[in-house]
Scaffold this active site. Structure first.
Site, mmCIF file in Angstrom:
data_model
loop_
_atom_site.group_PDB
_atom_site.id
_atom_site.type_symbol
_atom_site.label_atom_id
_atom_site.label_comp_id
_atom_site.label_asym_id
_atom_site.label_seq_id
_atom_site.Cartn_x
_atom_site.Cartn_y
_atom_site.Cartn_z
ATOM 1 N NE ARG A 1 -6.106 0.391 -1.879
ATOM 2 C CZ ARG A 1 -5.757 0.666 -3.146
ATOM 3 N NH1 ARG A 1 -5.645 1.915 -3.568
ATOM 4 N NH2 ARG A 1 -5.508 -0.320 -3.989
ATOM 5 C CB CYS B 1 -10.371 -0.689 -8.292
ATOM 6 S SG CYS B 1 -10.690 -2.044 -7.156
ATOM 7 C CD GLU C 1 -9.945 -7.599 -3.313
ATOM 8 O OE1 GLU C 1 -8.866 -7.015 -3.436
ATOM 9 O OE2 GLU C 1 -10.695 -7.441 -2.339
ATOM 10 C CG ASN D 1 -3.332 -4.183 -6.448
ATOM 11 O OD1 ASN D 1 -2.898 -4.095 -7.593
ATOM 12 N ND2 ASN D 1 -3.766 -3.133 -5.782
ATOM 13 C CG ASP D 2 -5.620 -8.549 -2.303
ATOM 14 O OD1 ASP D 2 -4.604 -8.979 -1.733
ATOM 15 O OD2 ASP D 2 -6.240 -7.553 -1.913
ATOM 16 C CG HIS E 1 -2.126 -1.007 0.737
ATOM 17 N ND1 HIS E 1 -2.124 -2.320 1.130
ATOM 18 C CD2 HIS E 1 -3.177 -0.868 -0.113
ATOM 19 C CE1 HIS E 1 -3.147 -2.946 0.580
ATOM 20 N NE2 HIS E 1 -3.801 -2.095 -0.177
ATOM 21 N NE ARG F 1 -10.984 -1.592 0.091
ATOM 22 C CZ ARG F 1 -9.750 -1.863 -0.345
ATOM 23 N NH1 ARG F 1 -9.567 -2.668 -1.379
ATOM 24 N NH2 ARG F 1 -8.710 -1.325 0.250
ATOM 25 N NE ARG G 1 -1.448 -6.070 -2.656
ATOM 26 C CZ ARG G 1 -2.605 -5.488 -2.443
ATOM 27 N NH1 ARG G 1 -3.667 -6.222 -2.227
ATOM 28 N NH2 ARG G 1 -2.708 -4.184 -2.478
HETATM 29 C C1 PEP Z 1 -6.682 -4.909 -5.107
HETATM 30 O O1 PEP Z 1 -6.441 -5.864 -4.377
HETATM 31 O O2 PEP Z 1 -6.445 -4.889 -6.331
HETATM 32 C C2 PEP Z 1 -7.300 -3.675 -4.545
HETATM 33 C C3 PEP Z 1 -7.691 -2.696 -5.312
HETATM 34 O O3 PEP Z 1 -7.408 -3.595 -3.197
HETATM 35 P P1 PEP Z 1 -6.160 -3.333 -2.232
HETATM 36 O O4 PEP Z 1 -4.967 -2.975 -3.073
HETATM 37 O O5 PEP Z 1 -6.534 -2.241 -1.305
HETATM 38 O O6 PEP Z 1 -6.013 -4.655 -1.551
HETATM 39 MG MG MG Z 2 -7.457 -5.974 -2.458
#
Ligand code: PEP
Ligand code: MG
Length: 391
Positions: free
Chosen positions: A128, A318, A250, A273-274, A21, A164, A284
């Protein structure tokens, strides 16, 4: 982190990965950052000249004059592209053959929203909310949640905002979260009182804004139903109007249940991302970043988009993959409706979409989905003449 990024010209980190993050916030603000440099970076003389290249993930100590000159030219080119992207903010994000792909911003601050609106963002695709409470000693109450989100909605005017609910756990574990209670929606359902406080703070804001709520790391349609029942109870208790509730997809379990999730949701949002990390079995937060263009990940995305189509609901992406030259064309080709990206990327992605041909990319995506390796997908995209420059 936003305070540091707001003042820094660049950030070099000992550890971390590109979708952790801290990296996401830096990218969103357009601050170059390089992660995973190891302890040696701490020994650099504070007076040393350092060239930090966030695109290539490189830090060069005492660079030669020619490298400095090249970096300055790149910075100027980027600056000119920014000015052009801002001048073009009224142009619609429609491909050459007429497909609209809405570009939204991932934002947790008014500054990010203002920057994104200057590039023509259509609204916010991901707030977020947990970032405001990473150092809070206790679960925030309804007033704290309302105070954190209301200024963001005010900055948006009547544009939509997908907020979210708290995605806690892993690298976002404030002191009030007990270790080992999972992440995302699972954690919120285990900590119902904390979740209800957030709902009590946010739901009334829907009266004056185009507010939509999104649930993180949803395991499947059963969990989605359970969460919606809880939200319905709070709506009834407050006597306010319901707002659209969407699910984040995710994990491979969620993509496998995409049809069930779509049936329970007002919209779907793919967190690449997840999804990338969970599909490829990577950590990650430990610094490893799998390629989102791996065919296995692409197939999960395609299954989710197909489920959303059948249910006649919209689907956004996203994660960070929404704004990369390899993934943005594939996502448009697979047929996502919306891309939500870091503030500093909004103008670039809107420009890319205007240069794309959706029909061509749909064919390209079908070919990518049939491949076996990420390397083959990368080669396919790189060998296709797409006019997607950064500047
Ligand atoms: C993701 O996982 O792609 C996402 C947008 O959420 P975060 O990065 O906050 O886990
Ligand atoms: Mg995520």
């Amino acid at each position: 982190m936003p305070e540091i990024a707001g003042r820094a010209a660049g950030i070099a980190l000992v550890a971390g990965g590109a979708t952790a993050h801290a990296a996401i916030v830096a990218r969103s603000l357009g601050v170059p950052m390089v992660c995973g440099l190891g302890e040696a970076i701490l020994d650099v003389d504070p007076e040393a000249v350092v060239l930090l290249d966030g695109e290539q993930g490189e830090v060069v100590l005492d660079p030669p004059a020619s490298s400095i000159a090249r970096a300055k030219t790149m910075m100027q080119t980027g600056g000119k592209a920014d000015i052009r992207d801002q001048a073009e903010r009224e142009l619609p994000s429609i491909t050459r053959d007429g497909r609209m792909v809405t570009v939204l911003v991932n934002a947790a601050s008014v500054e990010e929203i203002q920057l994104a609106l200057s590039y023509g963002a259509a609204g916010v695709g991901l707030v977020r909310t947990e970032l405001a409470f990473l150092h809070a000693p206790h679960w925030p109450d309804a007033a704290a949640h309302r105070a954190a989100v209301a200024p963001l909605l005010a900055a948006l005017g009547d544009r939509p905002a997908v907020v979210r609910v708290l995605d806690l756990g892993a690298d976002k574990s404030p002191p009030f979260v007990a270790p080992a209670v999972g992440r995302g929606l699972e954690l919120l359902l285990a900590e119902r009182r904390g979740f209800e406080q957030q709902l009590r703070g946010l739901l009334p804001l829907g009266a004056d804004h185009d507010l939509r709520l999104m649930l993180p790391l949803v395991a499947g349609s059963d969990q989605m139903r359970e969460a919606r029942a809880l939200i319905d109870d709070v709506v009834a208790e407050l006597g306010c109007a319901p707002v659209p509730i969407g699910a984040m997809v995710e994990t491979p379990a969620a993509t496998a249940d995409a049809a069930g999730l779509a049936a329970e949701s007002a919209f779907l949002s793919i967190g690449t991302n997840d999804l990338t990390a969970t599909t490829l079995g990577e950590d990650r937060f430990g610094g490893s970043v799998g390629p989102s263009h791996h065919p296995e990940v692409l197939r999960g995305i395609a299954a989710t988009v197909a489920a959303a189509r059948t249910a006649r609901i919209r689907v956004e992406v996203c994660g960070e993959a929404a704004s990369t030259p390899l993934m943005t064309p594939l996502l448009v080709g697979i047929g996502v409706d919306e891309l939500s990206v870091g503030a500093a990327r909004v103008g670039t992605v809107r420009r890319w979409i205007r240069a794309m041909d959706h029909g061509e990319l749909a064919d390209l995506a079908q070919r990518a989905l049939a491949l076996d390796t990420a390397e083959e997908v990368a080669a396919l995209i790189e060998n296709t003449q797409l006019d997607l420059s950064e500047g």
